[in-house]
Structures are given as structure tokens and as C-alpha cells.
Design a protein around this motif. Structure first.
Motif, PDB file in Angstrom:
ATOM      1  N   ASN A 100       0.830  -1.205   0.000  1.00 22.10           N
ATOM      2  CA  ASN A 100       0.000   0.000   0.000  1.00 22.10           C
ATOM      3  C   ASN A 100       0.866   1.258   0.000  1.00 22.10           C
ATOM      4  OD1 ASN A 100      -2.414  -1.417  -0.004  1.00 22.10           O
ATOM      5  ND2 ASN A 100      -2.520  -1.524   2.220  1.00 22.10           N
ATOM      6  N   ILE A 101       1.927   1.235   0.806  1.00 22.86           N
ATOM      7  CA  ILE A 101       2.839   2.375   0.849  1.00 22.86           C
ATOM      8  C   ILE A 101       3.528   2.546  -0.497  1.00 22.86           C
ATOM      9  CG2 ILE A 101       4.981   3.229   1.898  1.00 22.86           C
ATOM     10  CD1 ILE A 101       4.098   1.886   4.494  1.00 22.86           C
ATOM     11  N   TYR A 102       3.935   1.424  -1.088  1.00 27.74           N
ATOM     12  CA  TYR A 102       4.621   1.450  -2.382  1.00 27.74           C
ATOM     13  C   TYR A 102       3.716   2.071  -3.451  1.00 27.74           C
ATOM     14  CZ  TYR A 102       7.284  -0.291  -6.405  1.00 27.74           C
ATOM     15  OH  TYR A 102       8.006  -0.388  -7.567  1.00 27.74           O
ATOM     16  N   ASN A 103       2.474   1.646  -3.478  1.00 23.82           N
ATOM     17  CA  ASN A 103       1.541   2.120  -4.511  1.00 23.82           C
ATOM     18  C   ASN A 103       1.109   3.569  -4.302  1.00 23.82           C
ATOM     19  OD1 ASN A 103       1.509  -0.347  -5.896  1.00 23.82           O
ATOM     20  ND2 ASN A 103      -0.096  -1.161  -4.588  1.00 23.82           N
ATOM     21  N   ASP A 108       4.934   7.062  -7.149  1.00 24.84           N
ATOM     22  CA  ASP A 108       4.791   8.333  -7.854  1.00 24.84           C
ATOM     23  C   ASP A 108       5.901   9.333  -7.537  1.00 24.84           C
ATOM     24  OD1 ASP A 108       2.481   7.525  -9.113  1.00 24.84           O
ATOM     25  OD2 ASP A 108       1.185   8.240  -7.494  1.00 24.84           O
ATOM     26  N   LYS A 109       6.637   9.114  -6.458  1.00 24.35           N
ATOM     27  CA  LYS A 109       7.613  10.110  -6.017  1.00 24.35           C
ATOM     28  C   LYS A 109       9.054   9.721  -6.299  1.00 24.35           C
ATOM     29  CE  LYS A 109       4.898  12.200  -2.302  1.00 24.35           C
ATOM     30  NZ  LYS A 109       4.904  12.637  -0.888  1.00 24.35           N
ATOM     31  N   TYR A 110       9.343   8.423  -6.296  1.00 24.91           N
ATOM     32  CA  TYR A 110      10.733   7.991  -6.388  1.00 24.91           C
ATOM     33  C   TYR A 110      10.891   6.826  -7.369  1.00 24.91           C
ATOM     34  CZ  TYR A 110      11.073  10.550  -1.972  1.00 24.91           C
ATOM     35  OH  TYR A 110      11.014  11.513  -1.006  1.00 24.91           O
ATOM     36  N   ASN A 111      12.121   6.590  -7.745  1.00 26.60           N
ATOM     37  CA  ASN A 111      12.479   5.375  -8.471  1.00 26.60           C
ATOM     38  C   ASN A 111      13.068   4.396  -7.470  1.00 26.60           C
ATOM     39  OD1 ASN A 111      11.751   6.255 -11.053  1.00 26.60           O
ATOM     40  ND2 ASN A 111      13.682   7.357 -11.281  1.00 26.60           N
ATOM     41  N   PHE A 163      20.397   8.844  -2.235  1.00 24.64           N
ATOM     42  CA  PHE A 163      19.306   8.016  -1.729  1.00 24.64           C
ATOM     43  C   PHE A 163      18.436   8.847  -0.796  1.00 24.64           C
ATOM     44  CE2 PHE A 163      22.630   4.457  -2.016  1.00 24.64           C
ATOM     45  CZ  PHE A 163      22.269   4.150  -3.313  1.00 24.64           C
ATOM     46  N   ALA A 164      17.130   8.825  -1.032  1.00 26.03           N
ATOM     47  CA  ALA A 164      16.203   9.539  -0.149  1.00 26.03           C
ATOM     48  C   ALA A 164      15.819   8.691   1.058  1.00 26.03           C
ATOM     49  CB  ALA A 164      14.952   9.943  -0.926  1.00 26.03           C
ATOM     50  N   GLY A 165      15.941   7.387   0.937  1.00 28.22           N
ATOM     51  CA  GLY A 165      15.565   6.478   2.017  1.00 28.22           C
ATOM     52  C   GLY A 165      15.210   5.124   1.443  1.00 28.22           C
ATOM     53  N   GLY A 166      14.538   4.310   2.253  1.00 29.55           N
ATOM     54  CA  GLY A 166      14.145   2.992   1.772  1.00 29.55           C
ATOM     55  C   GLY A 166      13.911   2.004   2.886  1.00 29.55           C
ATOM     56  N   LEU A 167      14.105   0.743   2.566  1.00 28.91           N
ATOM     57  CA  LEU A 167      13.871  -0.360   3.495  1.00 28.91           C
ATOM     58  C   LEU A 167      15.090  -1.268   3.489  1.00 28.91           C
ATOM     59  CD1 LEU A 167      11.931  -2.120   5.289  1.00 28.91           C
ATOM     60  CD2 LEU A 167      11.252  -3.263   3.156  1.00 28.91           C
ATOM     61  N   LYS A 254      20.359  -2.521  -8.945  1.00 28.03           N
ATOM     62  CA  LYS A 254      19.610  -2.647 -10.190  1.00 28.03           C
ATOM     63  C   LYS A 254      18.197  -2.126  -9.994  1.00 28.03           C
ATOM     64  CE  LYS A 254      18.791  -7.523  -9.088  1.00 28.03           C
ATOM     65  NZ  LYS A 254      19.127  -8.909  -9.477  1.00 28.03           N
ATOM     66  N   GLU A 255      17.511  -1.911 -11.091  1.00 30.43           N
ATOM     67  CA  GLU A 255      16.137  -1.429 -11.013  1.00 30.43           C
ATOM     68  C   GLU A 255      15.240  -2.473 -10.359  1.00 30.43           C
ATOM     69  OE1 GLU A 255      14.911   1.527 -14.333  1.00 30.43           O
ATOM     70  OE2 GLU A 255      15.946  -0.131 -15.325  1.00 30.43           O
ATOM     71  N   LEU A 256      14.205  -1.999  -9.694  1.00 30.15           N
ATOM     72  CA  LEU A 256      13.307  -2.876  -8.947  1.00 30.15           C
ATOM     73  C   LEU A 256      11.877  -2.663  -9.395  1.00 30.15           C
ATOM     74  CD1 LEU A 256      12.925  -4.771  -6.354  1.00 30.15           C
ATOM     75  CD2 LEU A 256      12.417  -2.652  -5.140  1.00 30.15           C
ATOM     76  N   ASN A 257      11.177  -3.773  -9.664  1.00 27.45           N
ATOM     77  CA  ASN A 257       9.745  -3.672  -9.911  1.00 27.45           C
ATOM     78  C   ASN A 257       9.000  -4.208  -8.688  1.00 27.45           C
ATOM     79  OD1 ASN A 257       9.854  -6.514 -10.058  1.00 27.45           O
ATOM     80  ND2 ASN A 257      10.149  -6.444 -12.282  1.00 27.45           N
ATOM     81  N   GLN A 258       7.683  -4.106  -8.698  1.00 24.12           N
ATOM     82  CA  GLN A 258       6.915  -4.479  -7.514  1.00 24.12           C
ATOM     83  C   GLN A 258       7.075  -5.959  -7.176  1.00 24.12           C
ATOM     84  OE1 GLN A 258       2.866  -3.236  -7.625  1.00 24.12           O
ATOM     85  NE2 GLN A 258       2.553  -3.497  -5.442  1.00 24.12           N
ATOM     86  N   LYS A 259       7.236  -6.792  -8.198  1.00 21.76           N
ATOM     87  CA  LYS A 259       7.421  -8.218  -7.950  1.00 21.76           C
ATOM     88  C   LYS A 259       8.693  -8.469  -7.154  1.00 21.76           C
ATOM     89  CE  LYS A 259       7.754 -12.670 -10.340  1.00 21.76           C
ATOM     90  NZ  LYS A 259       7.800 -13.349 -11.663  1.00 21.76           N
ATOM     91  N   GLY A 260       9.699  -7.626  -7.383  1.00 20.06           N
ATOM     92  CA  GLY A 260      10.969  -7.791  -6.687  1.00 20.06           C
ATOM     93  C   GLY A 260      10.877  -7.542  -5.198  1.00 20.06           C
ATOM     94  N   ILE A 261       9.814  -6.875  -4.745  1.00 20.29           N
ATOM     95  CA  ILE A 261       9.631  -6.640  -3.313  1.00 20.29           C
ATOM     96  C   ILE A 261       9.613  -7.962  -2.558  1.00 20.29           C
ATOM     97  CG2 ILE A 261       8.032  -5.783  -1.551  1.00 20.29           C
ATOM     98  CD1 ILE A 261       7.160  -3.652  -3.519  1.00 20.29           C
TER      99      ILE A 261
END
Length: 362
Positions: A100-103, A108-111, A163-167, A254-261
Motif C-alpha cells: 500500500n505504501i509502495y503504490n 509516484d515520487k521515487y524510483n 538516496f532519499a531512504g528505503g527499506l 539494479k532497477e526494482l519492480n513491484q514483484k521484486g519486493i
């Protein structure tokens, strides 16, 4: 969600793992008693007992006409480190929460990028201390790529990315041949858009005997490898030290898509790695009171454990024959009953958001 037969079989099979872990807890508690650590021994033994009794009580609303079983309650030991089923339930809750946070916020704000940070393998007695050092080094590493550059600031002025942040998520693998542990970090890092040429894997690295091929790195990989090595070994982040550095630790971005979560937060260790009580005990000690997942930067304070759960969709969509049917409550002590002919034709459902992703988690 619907409990498929495959999901139920996975739950039942994981309960068998609990029996093995309970024996490891018991053995550990006896050794603690011999060392005079009676209070901690009782605590460890109690964990094992709860583990053994996990998922031994199920409460359902039974809709006889519609052939639906609606889960109301199931007892869990809530040992989210070592109980395979509780760990899966907890992970399902977090994936639902983080998705939910990701979506709603991240997309919309970050890559988002997938960043992996590694250090050399260590012996069991070094594991806990190494994880502490790993976390401390990550804090220095993040500051180098997050804080503004200038007097009194800790941002590395020659960085290629910010980097703005992350997990941040801890994973530990075990090498049975060398009897060593490999703690490392998988991170979802959030950043602005950068030239994709920085991410292009084009530089040949060392040979990987595991994959039977050479590692290939991008310009950004090589840059981060140096900075990570300097942070872990407390080398001052200067251009001179950077240019003269010949050592490095493997880092990959590398780039990350939602499945990669799923791959990032799937597990801290594999149950298949716990081949004996030695491995189990070292993991228990190393993970005691340790945060496995933690948000940083713009995601600092992200709730990563004991995420709240609630009911989602109503029961109506599951009741096709008589929507006004009044259920009656049934209880059972063994989920194996759900696979017997008595309940084989019933649709078993859970309307808790915590169970939304159970079918997708191994």
C-alpha cells in the motif's frame, strides 16, 4: 483469500519443522541450565513449547448450505523468527502493508532500486558482532549518499547517486562446507531518476563458482563497492582514499519492480540451512532483540513488525446459495482435518488482510 489445498499442505508440512526446532530449543535450554543461566533457560524452553503447540487451535464459522468455512481465529506462537508458519503470516501482513505504501507513496515520487550489500563470511561465534557492525556501517553508508554536501555535512561529495531512504532487510545464509555464515543486506533504496548508463552491467569481475560464470558490474556497482568497503572498515571518505583503494566487497544495484519486493523481504534465513542445532543456536543468539527489517530516510519509522491486521471484504461474495444463512461455530486442533473428505468440498477462506499473500509465499 482462499486456503487452497496447496496452502494447507504447506502449513501442515511447516508444523513438522517446528518439532525439530523445539528439540533444538530444549537442547539449548539444558546447556544454559548447566551454565547456571536458569532464567534464560526457562525462557528458551518456553519458546520451544509454544512453537510445538502453534496452530493447534482453529475456529471457523461453518456455512453448511454454501459449503464455506470462514476462519475466525487460529492460535499462533508468534515466534516470528523461527516458526515457519508465524513467520509467513507476519510476512504476509508486512507485504500487504508495504504494498500500500509502495503504490500510494513511493511509486509516484521515487524510483526504487534493489541494493545488495555484502561482507565476508564469518564463524558462528562472530555472527552477532558482525551483524551489529553491518548495521552501524550501513548508517555511515546511507549518510554518505543522503546528507547534503558541505561544511559539517557527511555527504560524500563525489557520489554518483543520492538516496532519499528505503527499506533495509537482513539475510543470513549458511555455508555447510566451510561452516560459516554470510550475513548481508538487501535494500529497497529510493532515489531520483538517473542515467541508465550508470546501471548497465558491462565490466567483468571475478569468477563465480556458484553460477559458473563471471560476475558483471556496472559503473555504479564499482562505485558503491568502494564506498561500502570504506564505510565497513571505517576508512575516511576522501577522494585520495577512494582512488588508492584496491579492496572491495560485492555490491549490486539494479532497477526494482513491484514483484521484486517479495524477493527483498521474503526471508531472513532458509529453513533448509538449519541442518543442526549449531546453526540454529547461532541464529537464535545473533537475532535476539534484533530488527530484521527497518525503514530509513523518508521511510524512517516504517512499521515493519507486528503490523495490525483487520477484516477486509465481506462474507457475501462467498455465499452463493443463501446469503442469509446463519453459520455455526466449529473448532479443530489439527489443520490436517481440512484435507479429509469431511471438509474436502468446503471452500476455506480468510478475510484477514494479513493472509492476503499467503498463497504467494513459500
Amino acid at each position: 483469500m482462499e486456503f487452497t489445498d496447496k496452502t494447507l499442505e504447506k502449513i501442515i508440512n511447516k508444523k513438522e519443522i517446528n518439532k525439530k526446532y523445539q528439540s533444538y530449543y530444549y537442547s539449548y535450554s539444558k546447556d544454559l541450565e548447566q551454565d547456571g543461566q536458569y532464567n534464560y533457560a526457562r525462557k528458551i524452553d518456553s519458546r520451544g513449547e509454544r512453537l510445538k503447540d502453534c496452530l493447534n487451535y482453529w475456529e471457523w464459522d461453518k456455512y453448511e448450505i454454501n459449503k464455506v468455512l470462514d476462519l475466525k481465529k487460529v492460535n499462533r506462537c508468534k515466534n516470528n523468527r523461527f516458526c515457519p508458519n508465524c513467520r509467513t503470516f507476519e510476512l504476509s501482513k508486512f507485504i500487504y502493508h508495504f504494498s500500500n505504501i509502495y503504490n500510494e507513496y513511493i511509486y509516484d515520487k521515487y524510483n526504487p532500486y534493489l541494493l545488495t550489500l555484502t561482507v565476508p563470511n564469518v564463524r558462528g561465534e562472530e555472527l552477532s558482532e558482525t551483524i551489529t557492525k553491518l548495521y552501524d556501517s550501513f548508517n555511515r553508508f546511507f549518510k554518505a549518499f543522503n546528507q547534503p554536501i558541505g561544511r559539517g555535512k557527511k555527504g560524500y561529495k563525489d557520489r554518483l547517486i543520492t538516496f532519499a531512504g528505503g527499506l533495509r532487510v537482513l539475510e543470513i545464509t549458511y555455508n555447510s562446507e566451510k561452516n560459516t555464515f554470510h550475513p548481508h543486506l538487501h535494500c529497497i533504496v529510493l532515489s531520483e531518476e538517473y542515467d541508465l548508463e550508470l546501471f548497465r552491467k558491462q565490466y567483468q569481475g571475478e569468477y563465480s563458482y556458484k553460477r559458473k560464470s563471471y560476475n558483471v558490474y556496472s559503473e555504479l556497482d564499482l562505485h558503491l563497492q568502494k564506498i561500502w568497503y570504506m564505510c565497513y572498515n571505517k576508512i575516511q571518505l576522501s577522494k585520495k582514499n577512494y582512488d588508492n583503494l584496491t579492496e572491495k566487497y560485492l555490491v549490486d544495484i539494479k532497477e526494482l519492480n513491484q514483484k521484486g519486493i517479495y524477493e527483498v523481504i521474503k526471508y531472513t534465513f532458509k529453513d533448509s540451512d538449519i541442518i543442526n542445532s549449531y546453526v540454529f543456536r547461532n541464529l537464535v543468539i545473533a537475532l535476539e532483540n534484533r530488527r530484521i527489517r527497518q525503514g530509513f530516510g523518508v521511510l524512517k519509522g516504517l512499521k515493519c513488525e507486528n503490523v495490525e491486521e483487520g477484516r477486509i471484504q465481506g462474507i457475501e461474495e462467498y455465499l452463493l446459495i443463501d446469503k442469509k444463512e446463519v453459520p455455526h461455530e466449529i473448532t479443530m486442533e489439527d489443520p490436517l482435518i481440512l484435507l479429509t473428505p469431511v471438509y474436502k468440498n468446503y471452500k476455506k477462506i480468510s478475510r484477514f488482510n494479513s493472509d492476503k499473500f499467503l498463497n504467494d509465499i513459500d
